[in-house]
Design an enzyme around this catalytic site. Structure first.
Site, PDB file in Angstrom:
ATOM      1  N   ASP A  35      15.635  42.659  52.781  1.00 56.46           N
ATOM      2  CA  ASP A  35      16.426  42.887  53.990  1.00 56.46           C
ATOM      3  C   ASP A  35      16.376  44.379  54.345  1.00 56.46           C
ATOM      4  OD1 ASP A  35      18.994  41.148  55.410  1.00 56.46           O
ATOM      5  OD2 ASP A  35      18.903  43.319  55.732  1.00 56.46           O
ATOM      6  N   ILE A  36      16.258  44.668  55.625  1.00 55.27           N
ATOM      7  CA  ILE A  36      16.119  46.060  56.062  1.00 55.27           C
ATOM      8  C   ILE A  36      17.441  46.827  55.920  1.00 55.27           C
ATOM      9  CG2 ILE A  36      16.703  45.840  58.531  1.00 55.27           C
ATOM     10  CD1 ILE A  36      14.057  47.391  59.084  1.00 55.27           C
ATOM     11  N   ASN A  97      23.594  31.825  57.204  1.00 54.16           N
ATOM     12  CA  ASN A  97      24.472  31.871  58.368  1.00 54.16           C
ATOM     13  C   ASN A  97      23.854  31.034  59.486  1.00 54.16           C
ATOM     14  OD1 ASN A  97      26.279  33.720  57.133  1.00 54.16           O
ATOM     15  ND2 ASN A  97      24.896  35.418  57.628  1.00 54.16           N
ATOM     16  N   GLN A 104      25.386  34.358  62.750  1.00 51.33           N
ATOM     17  CA  GLN A 104      23.941  34.514  62.566  1.00 51.33           C
ATOM     18  C   GLN A 104      23.408  35.525  63.572  1.00 51.33           C
ATOM     19  OE1 GLN A 104      21.813  30.847  63.228  1.00 51.33           O
ATOM     20  NE2 GLN A 104      19.894  31.616  62.374  1.00 51.33           N
ATOM     21  N   HIS A 110      17.012  31.697  57.678  1.00 49.51           N
ATOM     22  CA  HIS A 110      16.775  32.549  56.510  1.00 49.51           C
ATOM     23  C   HIS A 110      17.896  32.344  55.517  1.00 49.51           C
ATOM     24  CE1 HIS A 110      18.917  34.736  59.665  1.00 49.51           C
ATOM     25  NE2 HIS A 110      19.605  35.347  58.698  1.00 49.51           N
ATOM     26  N   HIS A 112      19.838  34.376  52.532  1.00 50.18           N
ATOM     27  CA  HIS A 112      20.037  35.686  51.907  1.00 50.18           C
ATOM     28  C   HIS A 112      20.204  35.451  50.403  1.00 50.18           C
ATOM     29  CE1 HIS A 112      21.419  37.867  55.693  1.00 50.18           C
ATOM     30  NE2 HIS A 112      21.645  36.615  56.057  1.00 50.18           N
TER      31      HIS A 112
HETATM   32  P1  5GP Z   1      22.011  37.030  59.708  1.00 48.49           P
HETATM   33  O1  5GP Z   1      23.232  37.780  60.151  1.00 48.49           O
HETATM   34  O2  5GP Z   1      21.232  36.485  60.870  1.00 48.49           O
HETATM   35  O3  5GP Z   1      22.313  35.973  58.681  1.00 48.49           O
HETATM   36  O4  5GP Z   1      21.119  38.061  58.943  1.00 48.49           O
HETATM   37  C1  5GP Z   1      20.025  38.714  59.507  1.00 48.49           C
HETATM   38  C2  5GP Z   1      19.538  39.744  58.526  1.00 48.49           C
HETATM   39  O5  5GP Z   1      18.289  40.200  58.946  1.00 48.49           O
HETATM   40  C3  5GP Z   1      20.456  40.957  58.389  1.00 48.49           C
HETATM   41  O6  5GP Z   1      20.891  41.085  57.040  1.00 48.49           O
HETATM   42  C4  5GP Z   1      19.576  42.120  58.832  1.00 48.49           C
HETATM   43  O7  5GP Z   1      19.783  43.296  58.085  1.00 48.49           O
HETATM   44  C5  5GP Z   1      18.172  41.554  58.631  1.00 48.49           C
HETATM   45  N1  5GP Z   1      17.177  42.137  59.530  1.00 48.49           N
HETATM   46  C6  5GP Z   1      17.306  42.324  60.876  1.00 48.49           C
HETATM   47  N2  5GP Z   1      16.180  42.870  61.381  1.00 48.49           N
HETATM   48  C7  5GP Z   1      15.321  43.000  60.333  1.00 48.49           C
HETATM   49  C8  5GP Z   1      13.993  43.516  60.238  1.00 48.49           C
HETATM   50  O8  5GP Z   1      13.358  43.944  61.202  1.00 48.49           O
HETATM   51  N3  5GP Z   1      13.432  43.502  58.994  1.00 48.49           N
HETATM   52  C9  5GP Z   1      14.091  43.016  57.892  1.00 48.49           C
HETATM   53  N4  5GP Z   1      13.448  43.067  56.725  1.00 48.49           N
HETATM   54  N5  5GP Z   1      15.358  42.557  57.963  1.00 48.49           N
HETATM   55  C10 5GP Z   1      15.956  42.539  59.165  1.00 48.49           C
END
Ligand code: 5GP
Length: 126
Positions: A35-36, A97, A104, A110, A112
């Site tokens: 994760d970034i 999520n 989300q 995805h 985590h």
């Molecule tokens: P969500 O909130 O959708 O469950 O989580 C999305 C995740 O994607 C977040 O933890 C966010 O840090 C990660 N993320 C968003 N953009 C990027 C990206 O460009 N590269 C990577 N590796 N992770 C990302």
């Protein structure tokens, strides 16, 4: 109502190689990468290569091969990271999520996988 998948989401761009990622594992149907913005010392995302928005979408519409590959990829990532509690690792939290109430951010399925510290309670106040 059918799912509508946005092919311009950030994970679709990663899958197409338009944006780089720090890869952990690649299988026939999945990709795992760091994760970034990690929220734990270890924070890896596992995604299917197919165009699925949420887990329910995937569970209802993906092929058996895709579903099996996703499940195995999660196991392999845990193994590779050395976090399996049954193998002397510290354990982890796995979160998916979905949608508005799930908060989300990226509309491509995805999971985590987070470890390296105690995660605290499952749900924090909004
Ligand atoms: P969500 O909130 O959708 O469950 O989580 C999305 C995740 O994607 C977040 O933890 C966010 O840090 C990660 N993320 C968003 N953009 C990027 C990206 O460009 N590269 C990577 N590796 N992770 C990302």
């Amino acid at each position: 109502m059918a799912y509508s998948y946005d092919p311009q989401n950030i994970f679709a761009k990663i899958l197409r190689g338009e944006i780089p990622c720090d890869k952990v594992l690649e299988t026939e149907h999945c990709l795992a990468f760091h994760d970034i913005r990690p929220q734990a010392p270890t924070h890896v995302l596992v995604i299917p290569k197919g165009a699925y928005v949420t887990y329910d979408h995937f569970a209802l519409e993906a092929s058996d091969a895709e579903i099996a590959d996703f499940a195995r990829a999660v196991g392999q990532v845990c193994q590779q990271l050395g976090i399996q509690p049954g193998e002397g690792g510290p354990g982890y939290r796995a979160i998916m999520n979905a949608g508005d109430h799930g908060m989300q951010e990226v509309p491509h399925l995805h999971i985590h996988i987070m470890s390296g510290r105690k995660m605290g309670h499952l749900v924090a106040p909004a």
